[in-house]
Design a protein around this motif. Structure first.
Motif, PDB file in Angstrom:
ATOM      1  N   ALA A 115      69.139  63.415  74.802  1.00  0.00           N
ATOM      2  CA  ALA A 115      70.129  64.067  73.932  1.00  0.00           C
ATOM      3  C   ALA A 115      70.759  65.278  74.629  1.00  0.00           C
ATOM      4  N   ASN A 116      69.926  66.061  75.323  1.00  0.00           N
ATOM      5  CA  ASN A 116      70.457  67.233  76.023  1.00  0.00           C
ATOM      6  C   ASN A 116      71.390  66.834  77.151  1.00  0.00           C
ATOM      7  N   GLU A 167      73.315  64.093  77.237  1.00  0.00           N
ATOM      8  CA  GLU A 167      74.576  63.658  76.642  1.00  0.00           C
ATOM      9  C   GLU A 167      75.394  64.843  76.150  1.00  0.00           C
ATOM     10  N   ARG A 168      74.697  65.835  75.600  1.00  0.00           N
ATOM     11  CA  ARG A 168      75.406  67.036  75.152  1.00  0.00           C
ATOM     12  C   ARG A 168      76.066  67.746  76.332  1.00  0.00           C
TER      13      ARG A 168
END
Length: 459
Positions: free
Chosen positions: A349-350, A352-353
């Motif tokens: 997730a980090n 992709e962010r």
């Protein structure tokens, strides 16, 4: 008398700088402006942060000296073992040897020897313990994370330099504007003073004509009212000049009493689109921000890679500090391999962010380029418009002066009223004020252009 002489000697110490040139002011600004000094301190802090980030690549070496005292059985035995002084007596062998004596204790003959609790082991005397240890920890491989952190802090240091340069451009803008404002106000005061002289002469003429019966008292009062109005404008202009000097003194962190006047019309800067894209601080900051966001993506990618580290320890222990250090020394070294297998999708997730943020910053760079280009074009258009207005108002001012002179002569001949004459003088004042205003607005646009184009030099 002596105190008077001392005052005269000390008077120059309290006077501000006189006949200051614009170039001198800009040199003083770069050296003495308090805001720029604070910005330079911010730069230095970022520089040291970058050095600190790079220092992690070299690991850390620590020296630890520990002093202890204990009568805890486990601690005392451990102290002796670490000091390489443990012997069989520490295990309670004195109780076992007692069985070899002519009169052995009862536990030796009744079969309870193995159940005997050794007093030397369980109830030792209190002991001091000193440990001196050197520990070295070194990151061997971090997936590139430490390298990217170093690049990011270097970029943040460079960003702080851009911030300082942008602040310098702003202060140069303010300093130049103060110089041009003072020069414009000085010119305005000069013209107002001439108008005041004309009003004073007109007042004398009206009073003379009143004595001869060609003018009324109301004519005198009307001239005096106009004189009071012009005098108020003159005082206001002097107050504005004083305020401009105070602001200039604040910028230079030095008291300034007078300046060398500059040309009322600031020159239009020359530029092209390529120079604008290369020199604009805002665009350079946006491009640097894009690089930082790309580095941040690489940092998040490093979380998917293993880390490898090494460590080593060397030291010695004894009940006396640094006693027989080399005889009782010991070392330990090793290597650690660590790889995260699962953490609930946090790393994914980090990452992709970070990628989305990179795309956002990429568009912000394009927005900055287009926005700066549009702003420059707008300012250029406004400068050209103001220049045309200045030419127009200059012609109108010349015409208004000629009309006033003409009406003044006609008034003396009794062909026009005092009201008509003062109306023409009001028109001259109006054109003078409009000219001053539009010249000030044009100069402001010019200085904004110079600030955007980063034409102020380096701090």
């Amino acid at each position: 008398m002596k105190r008077y002489l001392l005052f005269l000697i000390a008077l120059p110490l309290f006077a501000g700088m006189e006949h200051l040139s614009l170039q001198q002011a800009l040199d003083m600004l770069k050296k003495d402006n308090l805001e720029l000094k604070i910005a330079k301190f911010e730069e230095q802090m970022k520089m040291y942060e970058a050095k600190a980030a790079k220092g992690h690549n070299f690991g850390s070496l620590d020296v630890t000296v520990t002093g202890m005292r204990s009568n805890d059985a486990g601690n005392v035995f451990g102290f002796k073992l670490q000091s390489r002084e443990a012997d069989f007596g520490d295990f309670g062998f004195s109780d076992f040897l007692a069985c070899q004596s002519p009169t052995p204790p009862s536990y030796c003959t009744d079969g309870t020897l193995l159940n005997k609790q050794p007093g030397d082991l369980n109830y030792p005397e209190a002991r001091n313990h000193y440990v001196t240890k050197l520990s070295y920890v070194l990151p061997i491989y971090t997936g590139g994370k430490l390298t990217e952190y170093g690049h990011i802090t270097d970029s943040l240091y460079k960003m702080s330099q851009y911030d300082t340069q942008k602040l310098l451009n702003e202060k140069i803008f303010q300093t130049k504007k103060a110089f041009y404002d003072i020069s414009l106000v000085e010119n305005y005061i000069t013209n107002l003073s001439k108008i005041m002289q004309n009003i004073n002469r007109l007042e004398s003429v009206v009073k003379s004509m009143k004595k001869e019966g060609y003018a009324q008292n109301i004519d005198v009062l009307e001239v005096q009212a106009r004189k009071a109005e012009a005098d108020s404008m003159l005082n206001q202009a002097k107050l504005n000049r004083e305020l401009a000097y105070q602001f200039l003194s604040f910028l230079l962190n030095t008291e300034v009493s007078s300046i060398q006047k500059v040309d009322e019309m600031a020159p239009m800067p020359q530029m092209n689109k390529e120079e604008l894209m290369a020199n604009s601080i805002d665009i350079q900051k946006a491009l640097l921000g894009l690089q930082i966001s790309e580095m941040a993506v690489n940092v998040e990618k490093a979380n998917f890679l293993p880390t490898i580290g090494a460590f080593a320890e060397y030291g010695s222990a004894d009940n006396v500090l640094w006693n027989e250090f080399m005889d009782k020394d010991a070392y330990t070294f090793g290597i650690q391999f660590k790889w995260n297998i699962f953490n609930g999708g946090i790393d994914a997730a980090n990452l992709e962010r970070a990628k989305v943020n990179y795309l956002k910053v990429h568009d912000q760079v394009d927005l900055a380029k287009n926005g700066i280009a549009l702003q420059v074009k707008k300012l250029q258009t406004e400068v050209l418009s103001k220049s045309a207005d200045i030419d127009n108002y200059k012609k109108q001012l010349i015409f208004a002066k000629k009309v006033y002179e003409n009406y003044h002569e006609r008034y003396k001949e009794g062909l026009v009223s005092i009201s008509d004459l003062l109306i023409k003088q009001s028109k001259e004042l109006e054109m003078l004020l409009k000219l001053l205003t539009v010249e000030n607005e044009r100069n402001t646009k010019i200085f904004e252009l110079n600030s955007i184009l980063n034409n102020g030099g380096n701090v």
